[in-house]
Structure formats: C-alpha cells, structure tokens
Scaffold this active site. Structure first.
Site, mmCIF file in Angstrom:
data_model
loop_
_atom_site.group_PDB
_atom_site.id
_atom_site.type_symbol
_atom_site.label_atom_id
_atom_site.label_comp_id
_atom_site.label_asym_id
_atom_site.label_seq_id
_atom_site.Cartn_x
_atom_site.Cartn_y
_atom_site.Cartn_z
ATOM 1 N N HIS A 258 -40.248 44.871 24.049
ATOM 2 C CA HIS A 258 -38.995 45.797 23.652
ATOM 3 C C HIS A 258 -39.213 45.722 22.024
ATOM 4 O O HIS A 258 -39.841 44.589 20.949
ATOM 5 C CB HIS A 258 -37.534 44.916 23.192
ATOM 6 C CG HIS A 258 -36.426 45.828 22.950
ATOM 7 N ND1 HIS A 258 -36.125 45.438 22.216
ATOM 8 C CD2 HIS A 258 -35.512 46.330 24.104
ATOM 9 C CE1 HIS A 258 -35.292 45.920 21.897
ATOM 10 N NE2 HIS A 258 -34.618 46.337 23.318
ATOM 11 N N ASP B 74 -39.612 36.416 25.372
ATOM 12 C CA ASP B 74 -38.159 37.382 26.278
ATOM 13 C C ASP B 74 -37.857 38.002 26.580
ATOM 14 O O ASP B 74 -38.317 38.215 27.670
ATOM 15 C CB ASP B 74 -38.615 38.641 25.324
ATOM 16 C CG ASP B 74 -37.348 39.636 25.139
ATOM 17 O OD1 ASP B 74 -36.532 38.814 25.302
ATOM 18 O OD2 ASP B 74 -37.750 40.963 24.061
ATOM 19 N N GLN C 195 -34.141 40.267 29.945
ATOM 20 C CA GLN C 195 -34.058 41.277 31.095
ATOM 21 C C GLN C 195 -34.402 40.197 31.890
ATOM 22 O O GLN C 195 -33.776 40.196 33.553
ATOM 23 C CB GLN C 195 -35.485 41.978 31.067
ATOM 24 C CG GLN C 195 -35.251 42.979 30.596
ATOM 25 C CD GLN C 195 -34.277 44.237 30.743
ATOM 26 O OE1 GLN C 195 -33.115 44.227 31.887
ATOM 27 N NE2 GLN C 195 -33.455 44.907 29.292
ATOM 28 N N LYS D 288 -26.626 41.262 28.659
ATOM 29 C CA LYS D 288 -26.843 41.506 29.805
ATOM 30 C C LYS D 288 -27.087 40.259 31.017
ATOM 31 O O LYS D 288 -27.102 40.893 31.926
ATOM 32 C CB LYS D 288 -28.498 41.860 29.634
ATOM 33 C CG LYS D 288 -28.754 43.010 28.042
ATOM 34 C CD LYS D 288 -30.340 43.082 28.108
ATOM 35 C CE LYS D 288 -29.987 44.424 27.073
ATOM 36 N NZ LYS D 288 -31.465 44.002 26.736
ATOM 37 N N CYS E 251 -36.251 51.298 23.452
ATOM 38 C CA CYS E 251 -36.849 50.272 22.418
ATOM 39 C C CYS E 251 -38.686 49.963 22.334
ATOM 40 O O CYS E 251 -38.986 48.499 22.334
ATOM 41 C CB CYS E 251 -35.988 49.619 21.973
ATOM 42 S SG CYS E 251 -34.367 49.809 22.064
HETATM 43 C C1 LIG Z 1 -32.132 44.394 25.289
HETATM 44 C C2 LIG Z 1 -33.282 43.383 24.586
HETATM 45 C C3 LIG Z 1 -33.653 42.851 23.204
HETATM 46 C C4 LIG Z 1 -32.493 42.960 22.296
HETATM 47 O O1 LIG Z 1 -31.746 42.239 22.548
HETATM 48 P P1 LIG Z 1 -30.267 42.740 21.891
HETATM 49 O O2 LIG Z 1 -29.310 40.996 22.189
HETATM 50 O O3 LIG Z 1 -29.412 43.456 22.449
HETATM 51 O O4 LIG Z 1 -30.698 42.013 20.710
HETATM 52 C C5 LIG Z 1 -34.548 42.232 23.421
HETATM 53 N N1 LIG Z 1 -36.002 42.270 24.354
HETATM 54 C C6 LIG Z 1 -35.752 43.094 25.106
HETATM 55 C C7 LIG Z 1 -36.427 42.504 26.217
HETATM 56 C C8 LIG Z 1 -34.885 43.453 26.142
HETATM 57 O O5 LIG Z 1 -33.937 44.595 26.779
#
Ligand SMILES: *Cc1c(COP(=O)(O)O)cnc(C)c1O
Length: 407
Positions: free
Chosen positions: A124, A201, A204, A227, A365
């Site tokens: 992302h 990260d 998700q 999320k 993104c």
């Molecule tokens: C949504 C997302 C982000 C960013 O997170 P935010 O809380 O919206 O800043 C980063 N990495 C992944 C894989 C995402 O899906």
C-alpha cells in the site's frame, strides 16, 4: 466461552447494515477500505464521552484518572490481541499510515547513502512513501520483491534481495488488493539473518486472522482501528522493546518528554516517548471495544465464514469470459479484485451502487502493483464478518447486469 457464530445476530448489531442505498438493501463489500462499526464500539465511545471524559495522564482529578484507566486499558487490549510481551510495546497512532511514518522517521537518522530498504511490489502507498522519503532525503535504496502469477510473495527473490546493506524489510502481512497472505515468520527470520529489522503492515491481516507478534518475531507490526470494526483516527504500532529503545521519536510535544530545558531535552520511555500531544482518547477506547467485540467469536469460525463468502464469489466469476481475477495465491484472504475486459472498474462500481452494492474501484493505493499487473485500476469486493452468502449472490447478479450494460 465463545459466542456462537450467527451472522443474523451479528448483523443486528451493525445499525448501518439495515439501511437502503438507491432503494435497495445495502450490500457492503468495501470492508478492506473501512469496516462498519457495531453498537458495542459506537456505544463505548459515546458512553465514555458522556460519563468519564477528561485528558489522559496529566490529571490528579477523578475524571482524568478514569479516562486514563480506560485509555491504558485499551492499550492492554491491543497488547493481548497481538500477544505482545508488554503494554510498553504498544504505541497509539492515528492509523496505519502514521505508524509506518513513525518508524521510517525514527530510523532516518541511522540511514547512510546506499542503505537498502526491501519492500514488496504489493505494498500500500502507506508502506511505500515513508520509505521513498528515506530514498529522497538520505540516499536509501529501495529494493522491490515481486509476486508470482498467483500473487504469492516471491520468497526466493526476497532472499536474494537481502544483503548486509539491508536496514529494513517492510512488507504487508496481507495485500489489500490481491488478498495474498505473506509468510511473515519466514520473512522475519530471513531479515534478521541478514541483520535487518522487519516491519509488517497488518492493516488488512489484523481483522482476518490471529496475530502473534512473538511467534512472528517481528520488530514492528502495524494495525489500524477502522478496518477492525473500530473507529477512524486510531491505529497502533507494536514495536519490540529493544527496537523501540533505539527508535528516535517522530513527533515532539507534551507527554513524550522527561526533562525540558533551554538547551537540552530528555525523553520519556516507550510508549509515551512516541505519543506526543493529546492522543485520540475516545477512538483508542473505541478500538479496544472493537477488539473485545471481535474477541467474542472463535477466530476459526470467522475465518471459515469469510472464506466461504470469498469462495462463493470466486467460483461464480472464475469462468466468466473476459473477467480476470487478480490474486489467487493459496491461503489468501477474503478480497476479490477483478477486471472486466471492455468495462472500466469505475463504471462497474457505479452501476453496482445502483443495486445497493458497495465495491471499490481504482488503484487501491497500490500503483506499483497495478503496474506489475498491467492495469490502471481494478474493481474490488472485500468481505467482512457480517456479509452473507445471499449478499454474494446478489452482488454477482448485479455484476452480470453491469457487464451486460457496459460490454
Ligand atoms: C488501509 C491500509 C493502510 C493505511 O491505513 P490507514 O489507517 O488508513 O492509514 C496501510 N496498509 C494497508 C495494507 C491498508 O490496507
């Protein structure tokens, strides 16, 4: 005792799911962008605001203490959710993006020209741009690990990309486009063998699987509240105690200091060292409530349910002429990205909206990944705990109608 997995009962706790869109029942399949919030989360925040709200930490008075207790209680819930060793390893941020920026800025002072940061092609932008800053400003070199034709992370290419110059490996635990789940434990093992730190990260993955940062042995793990059925404006960074001891603070201000003089400053210990200023207090409490809410269920039940939703959708579209599914890696999460020959994803999403179906269309993104896939955008249906098989069927029916109109 876990709560039985009953989708109708779950849906009843999400007030927004009973609304209509364009005269049709809402079918919300944009969970990978942001998930809806149950009463338990909305109520926890409003209840706190109505009964026990003040600024945290600084106060001596009762409300300050009660608010601090709730805020720090949420930190403990995140610790438990990630199986971190200590609450001092959990830093509240305003979201996933800020958490990654915090780490990138925190290590920036140690970056020498030519130092390498290893990323995957499916990151992302939140896990790309902070590292581009290190490239632009400090001469870091970004190395990209590609994915194979199913969207699986190329472990051999990753191993080859590591070297004594690697400072950081920053990789997603689950792709927001392909749904690919990476072998985080193996990625961490190889990173450490090369002498590098590793960040996952988990924006998700956090909502779709059990996370154990000690088993993964990662240095950093990133979560975002909105999320995981929590509020926006809140996320969390897990940092291993010794990594956080090395990491420089990113934001300066109140709460993160120990002593401030005219020519000298010393800093508080982690996690406070990284939480300058008044934090998003009610949002942190809402995030904790979301984890409590999710924690009622057996994760295997939830995973099986989401997998069944994905499989139903995948089986329905896989044979369709001119339709390409992006991401079929083994063990992938409940995200269906697809392209339809002759139909722009935005037009598909717009027509689906007429049928009450919310899906996302765009580059998600993840422009380097779009480039790799050879597309400029995809349509994406992403499934959550409250979606039903009937909703998947209605989505597929609407998709066929949309195709019929566009091609
Ligand atoms: C949504 C997302 C982000 C960013 O997170 P935010 O809380 O919206 O800043 C980063 N990495 C992944 C894989 C995402 O899906």
């Amino acid at each position: 005792m876990s709560r039985p997995f009953d989708v109708d009962a779950i849906r009843a706790e999400f007030p927004i799911l009973s609304r209509e869109v364009n005269g049709k029942p809402l079918i919300y399949l944009d969970n990978a962008a942001s998930a809806q919030k149950p009463d338990a989360v909305l109520d926890a925040m409003s209840e706190q605001g109505r009964t026990a709200y003040a600024n945290v930490h600084r106060g001596i008075h009762t409300l300050a203490n009660e608010t601090t207790e709730a805020y720090e209680g949420a930190r403990e819930k995140i610790r438990a959710f990630l199986n971190a060793n200590s609450v001092n390893e959990i830093i509240f941020t305003k979201g996933g993006t800020e958490a990654i920026n915090l780490v990138a800025n925190g290590i920036a002072g140690d970056i020498q020209p030519g130092d390498e940061i290893v990323l995957s092609i499916m990151e992302h932008h939140s896990n790309i741009i902070p590292w581009h800053f290190l490239r632009e400003r400090y001469g870091a070199v970004l190395k990209w690990v590609e994915v194979d034709e199913t969207g699986a992370f190329d472990m051999a290419a990753y191993e080859a990309a590591l070297s004594s110059k690697t400072k950081m490996v920053a990789v997603t635990h689950m792709s927001n486009v392909l749904g690919t789940v990476t072998d985080a434990a193996e990625i961490a093992r190889l990173a450490h063998a090369a002498g590098a730190e590793v960040l996952f990260d988990g924006c998700q993955s956090g909502v779709h699987m059990d996370i154990d940062v000690q088993a993964l042995d990662c240095d950093y793990y990133v979560l975002t509240g909105h999320k995981i059925y929590g509020p926006t404006g809140i996320g969390a960074l897990y940092g291993k105690a010794d990594a956080l001891a090395r990491l420089r603070p990113f934001h300066g201000g109140g709460e993160m200091i120990e002593i401030v003089e005219r020519e000298r400053v010393t800093y508080n210990e982690a996690p406070h060292k990284f939480e300058a200023g008044t934090p998003p207090i009610l949002q942190a409490i809402g995030f904790g409530a979301a984890l409590d809410w999710l924690g009622q269920f057996e994760s295997d039940d939830m995973i099986a349910h989401e997998h069944a939703l994905y499989e139903r959708a995948y089986e329905a579209v896989r044979g369709v002429n001119g339709l390409t599914v992006h991401g079929t890696a083994e063990g992938k999460g409940a995200v269906l990205s697809f392209s339809v020959e002759g139909a722009h994803p935005h037009d598909l999403a717009q027509i689906l909206d007429r049928y009450g179906v919310a899906v996302r269309a765009g580059h998600h993104c993840a422009q380097p990944l779009m480039d790799h896939l050879g597309v400029s955008a995809t349509a994406r249906a992403s499934f959550g705990i409250y979606n039903t098989l009937e909703e998947v069927d209605a989505f597929i029916e609407a998709l066929h109608k949309a195709r019929g109109m566009l091609i």
